[in-house]
Write an enzyme that holds these catalytic residues in place. Structure first.
Site, mmCIF file in Angstrom:
data_model
loop_
_atom_site.group_PDB
_atom_site.id
_atom_site.type_symbol
_atom_site.label_atom_id
_atom_site.label_comp_id
_atom_site.label_asym_id
_atom_site.label_seq_id
_atom_site.Cartn_x
_atom_site.Cartn_y
_atom_site.Cartn_z
ATOM 1 N N VAL A 186 0.832 -1.194 0.000
ATOM 2 C CA VAL A 186 0.000 0.000 0.000
ATOM 3 C C VAL A 186 0.873 1.253 0.000
ATOM 4 O O VAL A 186 1.945 1.282 0.594
ATOM 5 C CB VAL A 186 -0.970 -0.047 1.200
ATOM 6 C CG1 VAL A 186 -0.263 0.095 2.526
ATOM 7 C CG2 VAL A 186 -2.057 0.994 1.093
ATOM 8 N N PHE A 243 -33.338 18.979 -0.194
ATOM 9 C CA PHE A 243 -33.833 19.154 -1.570
ATOM 10 C C PHE A 243 -35.073 18.304 -1.863
ATOM 11 O O PHE A 243 -35.315 17.935 -3.011
ATOM 12 C CB PHE A 243 -32.728 18.854 -2.593
ATOM 13 C CG PHE A 243 -31.393 19.443 -2.231
ATOM 14 C CD1 PHE A 243 -31.234 20.816 -2.175
ATOM 15 C CD2 PHE A 243 -30.316 18.629 -1.907
ATOM 16 C CE1 PHE A 243 -30.019 21.382 -1.811
ATOM 17 C CE2 PHE A 243 -29.099 19.176 -1.530
ATOM 18 C CZ PHE A 243 -28.950 20.559 -1.484
ATOM 19 N N GLU A 253 -37.124 27.145 -4.579
ATOM 20 C CA GLU A 253 -37.249 26.281 -5.750
ATOM 21 C C GLU A 253 -37.352 27.012 -7.086
ATOM 22 O O GLU A 253 -36.715 26.604 -8.064
ATOM 23 C CB GLU A 253 -38.463 25.356 -5.585
ATOM 24 C CG GLU A 253 -38.291 24.381 -4.437
ATOM 25 C CD GLU A 253 -39.548 23.602 -4.152
ATOM 26 O OE1 GLU A 253 -39.615 22.423 -4.516
ATOM 27 O OE2 GLU A 253 -40.474 24.188 -3.554
ATOM 28 N N GLY A 264 -6.568 3.671 -4.278
ATOM 29 C CA GLY A 264 -7.140 2.701 -5.208
ATOM 30 C C GLY A 264 -8.447 2.118 -4.680
ATOM 31 O O GLY A 264 -9.337 1.744 -5.464
ATOM 32 N N THR A 265 -8.592 2.078 -3.354
ATOM 33 C CA THR A 265 -9.827 1.501 -2.797
ATOM 34 C C THR A 265 -11.024 2.432 -2.990
ATOM 35 O O THR A 265 -12.155 2.052 -2.723
ATOM 36 C CB THR A 265 -9.664 1.186 -1.290
ATOM 37 O OG1 THR A 265 -9.236 2.377 -0.632
ATOM 38 C CG2 THR A 265 -8.662 0.088 -1.046
ATOM 39 N N ILE A 323 2.299 7.496 -8.253
ATOM 40 C CA ILE A 323 2.351 7.188 -9.695
ATOM 41 C C ILE A 323 2.352 5.676 -9.897
ATOM 42 O O ILE A 323 1.663 5.150 -10.771
ATOM 43 C CB ILE A 323 3.554 7.892 -10.375
ATOM 44 C CG1 ILE A 323 3.521 7.635 -11.874
ATOM 45 C CG2 ILE A 323 4.906 7.445 -9.804
ATOM 46 C CD1 ILE A 323 4.414 8.554 -12.677
ATOM 47 N N ASN A 383 -3.346 4.194 -0.720
ATOM 48 C CA ASN A 383 -4.595 3.429 -0.576
ATOM 49 C C ASN A 383 -5.769 4.072 -1.312
ATOM 50 O O ASN A 383 -6.922 3.735 -1.079
ATOM 51 C CB ASN A 383 -4.952 3.258 0.916
ATOM 52 C CG ASN A 383 -5.988 2.162 1.121
ATOM 53 O OD1 ASN A 383 -5.878 1.089 0.523
ATOM 54 N ND2 ASN A 383 -7.000 2.421 1.933
HETATM 55 C C1 LIG Z 1 -11.402 9.977 -6.702
HETATM 56 C C2 LIG Z 1 -10.307 9.481 -7.594
HETATM 57 C C3 LIG Z 1 -10.189 10.017 -8.861
HETATM 58 C C4 LIG Z 1 -9.192 9.559 -9.709
HETATM 59 N N1 LIG Z 1 -9.093 10.116 -10.963
HETATM 60 C C5 LIG Z 1 -8.106 9.689 -11.790
HETATM 61 C C6 LIG Z 1 -7.965 10.256 -13.097
HETATM 62 O O1 LIG Z 1 -8.701 11.173 -13.489
HETATM 63 N N2 LIG Z 1 -6.991 9.774 -13.895
HETATM 64 C C7 LIG Z 1 -6.141 8.785 -13.483
HETATM 65 O O2 LIG Z 1 -5.249 8.393 -14.228
HETATM 66 N N3 LIG Z 1 -6.236 8.251 -12.249
HETATM 67 C C8 LIG Z 1 -7.204 8.667 -11.403
HETATM 68 N N4 LIG Z 1 -7.317 8.113 -10.160
HETATM 69 C C9 LIG Z 1 -6.444 7.018 -9.776
HETATM 70 C C10 LIG Z 1 -5.318 7.476 -8.875
HETATM 71 O O3 LIG Z 1 -4.323 8.040 -9.648
HETATM 72 C C11 LIG Z 1 -4.840 6.243 -8.123
HETATM 73 O O4 LIG Z 1 -5.852 5.883 -7.201
HETATM 74 C C12 LIG Z 1 -3.568 6.476 -7.346
HETATM 75 O O5 LIG Z 1 -2.547 6.925 -8.157
HETATM 76 C C13 LIG Z 1 -3.141 5.151 -6.721
HETATM 77 O O6 LIG Z 1 -2.013 5.370 -5.929
HETATM 78 P P1 LIG Z 1 -1.956 4.873 -4.430
HETATM 79 O O7 LIG Z 1 -0.629 5.187 -3.944
HETATM 80 O O8 LIG Z 1 -3.069 5.426 -3.642
HETATM 81 O O9 LIG Z 1 -2.165 3.328 -4.645
HETATM 82 P P2 LIG Z 1 -2.693 2.242 -3.649
HETATM 83 O O10 LIG Z 1 -4.171 2.388 -3.530
HETATM 84 O O11 LIG Z 1 -1.919 2.290 -2.386
HETATM 85 O O12 LIG Z 1 -2.363 0.955 -4.470
HETATM 86 C C14 LIG Z 1 -3.112 0.586 -5.591
HETATM 87 C C15 LIG Z 1 -2.800 -0.884 -5.943
HETATM 88 O O13 LIG Z 1 -1.504 -0.968 -6.472
HETATM 89 C C16 LIG Z 1 -0.653 -1.800 -5.692
HETATM 90 N N5 LIG Z 1 0.625 -1.126 -5.669
HETATM 91 C C17 LIG Z 1 0.841 0.166 -5.332
HETATM 92 N N6 LIG Z 1 2.133 0.478 -5.527
HETATM 93 C C18 LIG Z 1 2.734 -0.633 -5.972
HETATM 94 C C19 LIG Z 1 4.058 -0.927 -6.363
HETATM 95 N N7 LIG Z 1 5.010 -0.012 -6.335
HETATM 96 N N8 LIG Z 1 4.328 -2.187 -6.785
HETATM 97 C C20 LIG Z 1 3.372 -3.129 -6.832
HETATM 98 N N9 LIG Z 1 2.104 -2.905 -6.473
HETATM 99 C C21 LIG Z 1 1.784 -1.669 -6.060
HETATM 100 C C22 LIG Z 1 -1.337 -1.901 -4.345
HETATM 101 O O14 LIG Z 1 -1.065 -3.116 -3.722
HETATM 102 C C23 LIG Z 1 -2.806 -1.792 -4.729
HETATM 103 O O15 LIG Z 1 -3.327 -3.017 -5.100
HETATM 104 C C24 LIG Z 1 -8.302 8.543 -9.285
HETATM 105 C C25 LIG Z 1 -8.431 8.010 -8.002
HETATM 106 C C26 LIG Z 1 -9.403 8.462 -7.167
HETATM 107 C C27 LIG Z 1 -9.570 7.864 -5.798
#
Ligand SMILES: Cc1cc2nc3c(=O)[nH]c(=O)nc-3n(C[C@H](O)[C@H](O)[C@H](O)COP(=O)(O)OP(=O)(O)OC[C@H]3O[C@@H](n4cnc5c(N)ncnc54)[C@H](O)[C@@H]3O)c2cc1C
Ligand code: FES
Ligand code: FES
EC number: 1.2.3.7
Length: 1342
Positions: free
Chosen positions: A263, A806, A1270, A268-269, A347, A266
């Site tokens: 992580v 609303f 309204e 991604g969740t 990234i 996080n």
């Molecule tokens: C509201 C929202 C809007 C978003 N909008 C966009 C958008 O417009 N465009 C876009 O491109 N992205 C978008 N994203 C995606 C966002 O860029 C990713 O959620 C974020 O970059 C993930 O990084 P993290 O460090 O939080 O990953 P984590 O949530 O910590 O990890 C994501 C997954 O990758 C794995 N992981 C992480 N790092 C590694 C590593 N180095 N090696 C192996 N496995 C790894 C983890 O185990 C997990 O399964 C959005 C996300 C959110 C929540």
């Protein structure tokens, strides 16, 4: 290494957590374990900004503190070990004094319901602190730009305000702001000098007002490495790749991480909601090799755990000759997610999600075009892959492979070549905060062809992503085709043709044809200027990944608001909203902020996914009861003396639970009760309902089916609208007729920031106290009593404030409160429920969809003679309040003089979610239908729609004919013609209409439209109780039945009480405002409280308390006279002390009942909007909106202005952005912020001018006021009509690209309907999905 305790700070206070489930989020901890309730839960997926906090990190080596905003709903608690967290109430609060940000939010009237406000304040704070840190010693006012201030809240959602006042509060901190551009506020009066204005703003001093890092954490960080005890936290923090490898090596030999998770942020969740429980987390964000950024001539290396924000900084600060590509990538990345996700998301996380789970990433597309590579490691084996190879290799997410770093090579041009890099994303929101429909990034090396003086493509990389394929791809066939080619129209035409075959969205992808056309549009936009200009050096027509307009627009939204005089002080003054600063700091208490008692449990709904099915059983996946579950409650648990009832309205009642057979998808089947809300939600997700479809009637899933099967709800006589005149005669008089045109309107979701919530507490003697986020306390009390089979006096429903309503918290809040009450009764312990966004969206129902068919007659000079309308309203499964719809629709449709009007309106009962009232229910559709017909009439006569509107707006005589004499009022109350003319002048309508024509002549790929629409809106005053009590110290409490949900009801009541009691005219009675406290509604104290809806509750409550004050003043007069016999003056305090001594009854309750003859009145407004449409993408931009609204004698212009602007922007949402649809079973498709797009700061009008007309006194209205909640929503129809007008121009132009004769045919005869909402794919389709090909074809043949 020995593990440590988890220690961190919250608002300077030290927290030591001795053990915790590692999946616990920071928000869960803050809300349940600290005093601070300032961070709110609204979406739980990183998409709204309600939960954001400031994270401060101390680096003992550099002795520096880093500070940025993060979301707390996705951030894991263990990841903040050693950090300091600051919430909005940590910046300032009622005890220590408010922060200047809080004060300015209050003074600019930027907080309505207040649920979004703490998050907004944190976003602004973060921008201020960044600006300060980047410029250091200078006062921050000199650093933050207005544009950055405005962008700082781009990721925060607000459903109430319409953003304009929030933007003003933010911009008031900016160095480059023109203070005169800031909108209405309580700091200065119009006409004051700039210096005076600045002086009056609550001062901001960064040295004092920025937070400091707690010393106890500094000391700890200096002493100890960041390591947590494995056994207690299941959280590893490796500090080298070798250590990480060692940890991974100890996992199962099968290569599977099993229940272990790497992580970083996080985040991604937020997209992939986790149902799995992980046994162990490995926080890889502290590994130096993975956190580094290295630059040299060859390029830039970025560690995989570097946050997106830091990547952007690194790319943007590049100053080498190769910086061009890096900067372009950086600019695009500023649109990824929102600032707080970019601050914590890495990234690497983005790339892994894209590679392994097909996440629609922007970053992979950019990196693919730039030919980046990634480095990975698995069991000590390093591997380097180019981005294209990485994306197609087997998913790494469930292996022991770790992504280490990304390498982006430097790109430079030689002296004879040009290097081009452009990126694109077509998304509903320009500043980001929404995934794109498609993105693209193109790199090309080009050179001049000496003989033809044209441009040759030497090399190109064309990457596309997010279009519904598995991952970002390169269009290799197109690249090969273009390489070596001399660019020309025919080459470009061939390239786009090839591209069409390359972009192949998957079968289940939405808008596949639109996405293809976008891909083509982007390529066209990239190459076309080279053909046109014959050079690559000229200024390109791109900005920030968007095709920019030829005439550039102001980058900031600006606004002006104008009102006229006020009287009845303090009524009529723009008093700051009651509790606004407290809302900004996050101390205002909403239902979910009420602390839980120790034995409190939590509920979540299990709902049906089938429209009609017999329920065989309700259980859990694999027959395993999920952790924390205590009970599953169904209709069988309703007491025998009770009823299976979930709501009551004036038209009937409905079920709480499905019994044997479900009757619509989304119907409640059961409540799962568990120890925490998270466990209850997880368990509800794991619930398995077995259905039996045998011998089940076919469900009714359309209005056509409902009509065919006569499945209709009865409309009581008093709700049936009356036809006007003789339609057959009117049709006979018509020179022209348009017959049987069909329109369809969809639904809209409330998107209140606080979802439905309730807390039920069992009390002695079989009683219950229920805190509910309801607009209808009395009805809620009745339903609970009926369900439990107990008398109503045993049920006390209390509501203090709502985080937005609303209309959605009138009927739809009742099942939530009733379910909690039932569970509390059964389990004999407190039960609370806070619906997650998805469940809320599934159950909320929203606005009524409908099918409309009309025939209209008119003369050749556009005078309307007759209108016949047939409407089938989809009411869904329950009667709810749907029978009010026909009357509401017709009332607003009658805004024009149709000559004669008849209708046949059916309220259809379907097996679809039950629809309910949403701000202006029926009226917004009625108004839209009227405008759609006018547009059609104008098109058919080839006339300007504005002229047709003016011709058919009522005269006072026709108004009386359509609305009756009583409702129409006196002649000078009919202010619509005045408003129409006033707006024409203030908006410079005629001149701008000419400029629009000119713009359309001069621009090929952008078209504009301008439109002005009138609004007539009928409202009704309703009976309501009120109570005013004076306490012994002279302070006052006011109790009203109306619920404060952001509309400023309490503030108006407070003003009215101050005014009413002020009539005693003693010393100090003119300053009573501060001494009045409005109270929460309690159904056992404020009986007959009915509901809050229909725009008039504020004024009715005001009248109720005014009547109380009249009684109290009468009671106080003898005492006052008595005192004055011996004194020249008497103060309020003395008067009250004396009255207490004389046992004068200083509490009065009244029940205000409006005269039936004057209960209804009409509201008027006019809205004018100018919209620009991008033909390539279908994107619309509201260049300017001007609204004028007759507020009567406004009770509080600041509150009314807020209502007007907020309603208008919610209307923009309905007309332009918000899709709320159901699947083939009738289950709602949109689940949250990922797919439901309410307007944001970047989608409101660039210029937004609002005027309130203070029209004349009227004896029948409350202090001559008018409603504002309204009606102004309907003025947003102007945005839709302006869009339609711009599209019309695009269609005319499309038709003129004609190879056969090349003539410029007038395309206006090609009629079209612009659907609602006019989202990008819809607009693009109407402008021509193949517009680029058609244009190129035409170019090649001419
Ligand atoms: C509201 C929202 C809007 C978003 N909008 C966009 C958008 O417009 N465009 C876009 O491109 N992205 C978008 N994203 C995606 C966002 O860029 C990713 O959620 C974020 O970059 C993930 O990084 P993290 O460090 O939080 O990953 P984590 O949530 O910590 O990890 C994501 C997954 O990758 C794995 N992981 C992480 N790092 C590694 C590593 N180095 N090696 C192996 N496995 C790894 C983890 O185990 C997990 O399964 C959005 C996300 C959110 C929540
Ligand atoms: S609740 Fe965290 S971003 Fe919405
Ligand atoms: S004030 Fe922003 S959501 Fe209510």
């Amino acid at each position: 290494m020995a593990g440590q305790d988890l220690v961190f700070g919250v608002n300077g206070e030290k927290f030591e957590v001795l053990s915790v489930d590692p999946s616990t989020t920071l928000l869960e901890f803050l809300r349940s374990n600290t005093r601070s309730k300032s961070s709110k839960l609204s979406c739980g997926e990183g998409g709204c900004g309600a939960c954001i906090v400031i994270l401060s990190k101390y680096d003992p080596v550099s002795d520096q503190v880093e500070e940025y905003s993060i979301n707390s709903c996705l951030t894991l608690l263990c990841s903040i070990n050693g950090c300091s967290i600051t919430t909005s109430d940590g910046l300032g609060n009622t005890e220590v004094g408010f922060h200047p940000i809080h004060k300015r939010f209050a003074g600019f009237h930027a907080s309505q319901c207040g649920f979004c406000t703490p998050g907004m304040c944190i976003s602004l704070y973060s921008a201020l602190s960044n600006a300060h840190n980047s410029k250091n010693s200078q006062p921050s006012r000199d650093c933050l730009t207005a544009s950055a201030a405005e962008k700082s809240i781009a990721g925060n959602l607000c459903r109430c305000t319409g953003y304009r006042p929030i933007a003003d509060a933010c911009k008031s901190f900016a160095a480059d702001v023109d203070i005169e551009d800031l909108g209405f506020n309580s700091f200065w009066r119009k006409g004051e000098s700039r210096e005076e204005m600045f002086k009056k703003l609550p001062p901001y001093n960064p040295d004092k007002d920025l937070i400091t890092f707690p010393n106890f954490l500094k000391e700890r960080m200096k002493r100890q490495r960041n390591v947590l005890d494995q056994k207690r936290y299941h959280w590893s923090i490796p500090v080298s790749v070798a250590e990480l490898q060692g940890i991974l090596a100890t996992t199962d030999s099968g290569g599977d991480r099993g229940l272990m998770k790497l992580v970083v942020g996080n985040t991604g969740t937020g997209y992939y909601k986790e149902e799995k429980r992980y046994g162990k987390y490995i926080d890889i964000s502290h590994i130096p090799e993975m956190s580094m950024i290295k630059k040299d001539d060859r390029g830039i290396e970025i560690g995989a755990v570097v946050t997106i924000s830091k990547v952007i900084d690194a790319l943007m600060e590049e100053n080498t000759s190769s910086a061009y590509v890096f900067k372009k990538i950086g600019i695009h990345m500023e649109k990824v997610a929102n600032h707080f996700i970019r601050n914590s998301g890495s990234i690497g996380g983005n790339l892994v999600m894209a590679q392994s789970k097909n996440f629609p990433s922007d970053i992979t597309t950019l990196l693919l075009a730039a030919d980046a590579s990634v480095h990975m490691i698995n069991a000590g084996r390093h591997e380097k892959l180019r981005m294209g190879e990485f994306l197609v290799s087997p998913p790494i997410i469930d292996t022991k492979t770790v992504l280490l770093k990304v390498e982006i090579p430097s790109w430079t041009a030689s002296s004879t070549t040009g290097l081009l890099f452009e990126s694109y994303r077509a998304a509903p929101r320009p500043f980001g905060s929404s995934l794109p429909y498609i993105n693209a990034a193109f790199l090309a090396v080009v050179s001049h062809d000496a003989s033809s003086r044209g441009i040759v493509v030497d090399k190109c990389r064309l990457a596309f992503g997010s279009f519904g394929g598995y991952h970002s791809i390169r269009a290799r066939e197109v690249e090969d085709f273009l390489t070596g080619k001399l660019l020309s129209y025919s080459v470009l035409y061939e390239a786009v043709r090839l591209l069409k075959g390359t972009i192949v969205p998957s079968i289940d992808a939405s808008y596949p044809e639109y996405k293809k056309s976008l891909a083509i549009g982007f390529l066209f936009d990239f190459l076309y200027p080279l053909i046109e200009s014959g050079t690559w050096e000229s200024e390109r027509k791109h900005i920030d990944g968007h095709v920019v307009p030829t005439i550039s627009l102001p980058s900031l939204s600006s606004a002006q608001q104008v009102f006229e005089s006020k009287e009845f002080q303090p009524v009529g003054e723009a008093v700051i909203k009651y509790g606004a600063e407290m809302q900004a700091s996050g101390e205002a208490v909403y239902v979910d902020d009420i602390p839980s008692l120790p034995n409190c449990v939590h509920g979540a709904f299990v709902y049906s996914t089938k429209p009609m099915a017999r329920i065989k059983s309700v259980g859990f996946r694999e027959n395993v009861t999920p952790i924390g579950v205590l009970a599953v409650i169904t209709f069988k648990d309703i007491p025998q003396v009770g009823q299976n009832i979930g709501y009551i309205s004036m038209f009937g009642s409905g079920l709480l639970f499905a019994d044997e057979v479900t009757i619509c998808a989304g119907q409640i089947i059961a409540i799962v009760v568990a120890d925490t809300q998270k466990h209850a939600d997880l368990a509800a997700n794991l619930a398995v309902v077995e259905y039996d479809l045998r011998n089940i009637e076919t469900p009714i899933l359309s209005v056509e089916d409902a009509v065919a099967r006569s499945s209709l709800f009865e409309v009581p006589a008093e709700y049936k609208p009356e036809p006007v005149g003789d339609v057959s005669k009117g049709m006979a008089e018509a020179d022209r007729k348009i017959r049987s045109v069909e329109l369809r309107l969809g639904s809209q979701y409330f998107f209140y920031m606080e979802t439905q919530t309730s807390l039920a507490l069992p009390d002695e003697d079989n009683c219950l106290v229920v805190y509910s986020s309801t607009q209808a306390t009395e009805y809620t009390q009745s339903v609970i009593a009926a369900c439990l089979g107990i008398p109503e006096h045993k049920v006390r429903v209390i509501t203090r404030r709502l985080g937005g309503g609303f209309g959605g918290k009138a009927i739809k809040s009742m099942p939530v409160a009733t379910a909690c009450a039932l569970a509390a009764k059964k389990l004999q312990r407190p039960v609370r429920m806070y619906l997650n966004r998805k469940t809320d969206m599934i159950m909320a129902g929203g606005r009524h969809p409908m099918k409309i068919t009309y025939s209209v007659g008119f003369t050749s000079d556009s005078k309307l003679t007759a209108l016949e309308v047939k409407i089938s309203i989809d009411a869904g499964i329950d009667v709810d309040v749907s029978p009010i719809l026909p009357l509401n629709i017709v009332n607003s449709l009658k805004k024009y003089d149709w000559g004669a009007l008849s209708f046949d309106i059916k309220v259809c009962k379907t097996n679809l979610p039950s629809r309910t009232s949403l701000r202006a229910p029926g009226e917004v559709q009625g108004s839209y239908i009227g405008e759609s017909i006018i547009e059609n009439v104008a098109s058919s006569l080839n006339m300007d729609a504005d002229v047709v509107r003016r011709i058919n707006v009522h005269t006072y005589e026709s108004l009386r004919k359509f609305y009756t004499e009583e409702v129409a009022g006196e002649p000078d109350e009919y202010t619509l013609p005045l408003l129409w003319d006033k707006l024409e002048i203030s908006s410079d309508f005629k001149r701008r209409a000419e400029s629009v024509k000119e713009f359309n002549r001069d621009n090929v790929w952008r078209k504009r439209g301008i439109s002005r629409v009138p609004v007539v809106y009928q409202v009704k005053n309703r009976p309501t109780p009120g109570k005013v009590s004076i306490l012994s110290d002279g302070s006052v409490v006011a109790e009203v039945a109306g619920i404060e949900m952001g509309q400023g009801l309490w503030t108006k009541v407070q003003q009215m009480v101050a005014y009413g009691l002020g009539m005693i005219k003693c010393d100090g009675s003119e300053d009573l405002l501060e001494r009045v406290r409005p109270l929460q509604t309690d159904t056992l104290s404020m009986t007959q409280s009915s509901y809050t809806a229909g725009s008039t509750t504020s004024e009715n409550c005001c009248e109720a308390v005014r009547l109380c004050c009249v009684i109290l003043v009468e009671r106080l007069k003898p005492t006052m006279n008595q005192i004055l016999e011996n004194a020249r003056t008497v103060t309020w305090d003395t008067l009250i002390q004396q009255a207490y001594a004389e046992s004068v009854d200083l509490s009065a309750r009244t029940f205000y009942k409006p005269e039936s003859s004057s209960a209804d009145y009409l509201n008027y407004g006019v809205g004018a909007s100018e919209v620009e449409v991008d033909i390539v993408t279908g994107r619309t931009e509201i260049i300017r909106s001007d609204i004028i609204y007759d507020c009567g004698r406004s009770l509080n212009p600041a509150v009314d202005l807020g209502q007007i602007e907020g309603a208008f922007v919610q209307g923009i949402g309905f007309f332009m952005y918000e899709e709320y649809t159901t699947d083939e079973n009738g289950l709602v498709i949109e689940e949250g912020t990922w797919d439901y797009k309410i307007p944001t700061i970047d989608t409101i009008p660039k210029q937004f001018n609002v005027q309130i007309l203070n029209s004349r006194h009227h004896k029948n209205r409350v202090l001559s006021s008018k409603a504002s909640g309204e009606p102004p929503l309907l003025e947003a129809t102007s945005v839709h009509c302006a869009t339609r007008s711009a599209i019309k121009e695009a269609r005319k132009q499309y038709l003129s690209w004609n190879c056969n004769n090349g003539d410029c045919r007038d395309g206006s005869e090609v009629g079209f309907e612009l659907p609602v909402p006019a989202i990008m794919p819809v607009v693009k389709q109407l402008c021509g999905l193949d517009s680029v090909e058609k244009y190129l074809e035409w170019k090649t043949c001419t």
